[in-house]
Write an enzyme that holds these catalytic residues in place. Structure first.
Site, short mmCIF file in Angstrom:
data_model
loop_
_atom_site.label_atom_id
_atom_site.label_comp_id
_atom_site.label_asym_id
_atom_site.label_seq_id
_atom_site.Cartn_x
_atom_site.Cartn_y
_atom_site.Cartn_z
N ASP A 8 0.89 -1.17 0.00
CA ASP A 8 0.00 0.00 0.00
C ASP A 8 0.92 1.21 0.00
O ASP A 8 2.13 1.09 0.22
CB ASP A 8 -0.89 -0.02 1.26
N SER A 9 0.32 2.39 -0.18
CA SER A 9 1.13 3.60 -0.08
C SER A 9 1.54 3.86 1.38
O SER A 9 2.46 4.64 1.62
CB SER A 9 0.32 4.79 -0.61
N CYS A 71 -4.29 -1.67 -1.85
CA CYS A 71 -4.53 -0.24 -2.03
C CYS A 71 -5.54 -0.10 -3.16
O CYS A 71 -5.31 -0.61 -4.26
CB CYS A 71 -3.21 0.44 -2.38
N GLU A 152 -3.35 8.72 8.65
CA GLU A 152 -1.88 8.57 8.72
C GLU A 152 -1.31 9.36 9.90
O GLU A 152 -0.28 8.98 10.45
CB GLU A 152 -1.23 9.05 7.41
N CYS A 190 -11.15 2.62 0.30
CA CYS A 190 -9.75 2.96 0.56
C CYS A 190 -9.34 2.13 1.77
O CYS A 190 -10.10 2.06 2.75
CB CYS A 190 -9.63 4.45 0.87
N HIS A 192 -7.36 2.64 4.03
CA HIS A 192 -7.18 3.38 5.28
C HIS A 192 -8.49 3.53 6.06
O HIS A 192 -8.48 3.76 7.26
CB HIS A 192 -6.66 4.80 4.99
N1 DGL Z 1 -4.87 3.15 1.00
C1 DGL Z 1 -4.94 3.72 -0.30
C2 DGL Z 1 -6.20 3.23 -1.01
O1 DGL Z 1 -6.76 2.22 -0.65
C3 DGL Z 1 -4.91 5.21 -0.40
C4 DGL Z 1 -3.85 5.99 0.25
C5 DGL Z 1 -3.26 7.07 -0.61
O2 DGL Z 1 -3.93 7.98 -1.11
O3 DGL Z 1 -2.05 6.95 -0.81
O4 DGL Z 1 -6.64 3.86 -1.95
#
Ligand code: DGL
Length: 274
Positions: A8-9, A71, A152, A190, A192
């Site tokens: 993931d990012s 992600c 985050e 997402c 997150h």
């Molecule tokens: N966790 C990432 C997702 O599911 C998004 C985080 C980011 O924008 O880097 O899209």
């Protein structure tokens, strides 16, 4: 297929790793949080694809025999690029998420309106709308660019920080429900956002708009578990996981445990360039 790469990012993909550890506990996992280049969700298609492919190649070089793109943004914008770049099976989170939305509905699919909250890049790609329409569901997508930074930064626990996060969520949900007043399923598009589930529930209660809230973590883990050979060894009490991040390993270790639901072992710093 013993080694599974997951990226993931940032921390968000740890919510998917948590589900993977529950459903395929005997595999070896290598996780990468590309924190130096986060957020992916506000970047262009070309940049996201470049970052995602380099993250995926790093995990393949660590021995990954199967890759999970934990992600939504990277899945929406770079699934095909990653599949072309790697000779191993690649599982994204969008198709499992859409299928989880279908299974969450109680009536006929065409009457089910799914509200998808995600990053700007994911919503602009229309990937969820295509996946949900293919299953016969109606879809409305809403970008929520402030949520990833709030998560985050860990603005989810203390009452002061939570108050800000709840107000941001209230505004996003009011805007989204104005577009989709009959939405009955809220799809967290997402990785997150599952960390905000209690905040979503509280906000929906205050808005008197109950919705079934789902995310793709468990459904993605089921897809992966189905690809695994039947386990021959029992899972050990301590999962076999290695963690890499491209920035701030101290922060990754400190905040990551909330996403994973258990303490994180040492995190190794790597450089994937710009
Ligand atoms: N966790 C990432 C997702 O599911 C998004 C985080 C980011 O924008 O880097 O899209």
């Amino acid at each position: 297929m013993n080694t599974i790469g997951v990226f993931d990012s940032g921390f968000g993909g740890l919510t998917v790793l948590r589900a993977l550890l529950a459903q395929a506990p005997s595999a070896r996992y290598v996780y990468l949080g590309d924190t130096a280049r986060l957020p992916y969700g506000s970047k262009s298609h070309e940049t996201i694809a470049r970052y995602a492919v380099s993250s995926a190649k790093f995990l393949a070089a660590q021995g990954a025999e199967l890759l999970v793109i934990a992600c939504n943004t990277a899945t929406a914008l770079a699934l095909d690029d990653i599949r072309s770049a790697l000779p191993i099976p690649v599982v994204g989170v969008i198709q499992p998420g859409a299928e989880a939305a279908l299974h969450a509905g109680s009536g006929v699919p065409a009457s089910q309106q799914v509200l998808v909250l995600a990053t700007a890049a994911t919503t602009q790609s229309g990937a969820y709308t295509r996946a949900l329409h293919a299953l016969g569901l109606r879809a409305t997508e809403k970008a929520c660019p402030l949520l990833v930074p709030l998560v985050e930064e860990g603005w989810i626990d203390s009452p002061t920080h939570s108050a800000v996060t709840l107000e941001v969520l209230r505004i996003y949900l009011l805007e989204a429900l104005a577009q989709a007043p009959d939405a009955s399923t809220l799809l967290l598009g997402c990785t997150h956002y599952p960390l905000l589930k209690p905040h979503f529930e509280a906000t929906l209660r205050n808005l008197h708009h109950p919705m079934c809230i789902i995310d793709s973590a468990a459904a993605t883990a089921s897809t992966v578990a189905a690809l695994m050979p039947t386990a021959t060894q029992p899972a050990s009490a301590t999962p076999d996981c290695e963690f890499y991040a491209t920035d701030s390993i101290e922060k990754f270790q400190r905040l990551g445990s909330a996403f994973l639901g258990r303490p994180l072992p040492a995190v190794q710093l790597i450089d994937l360039g710009g």
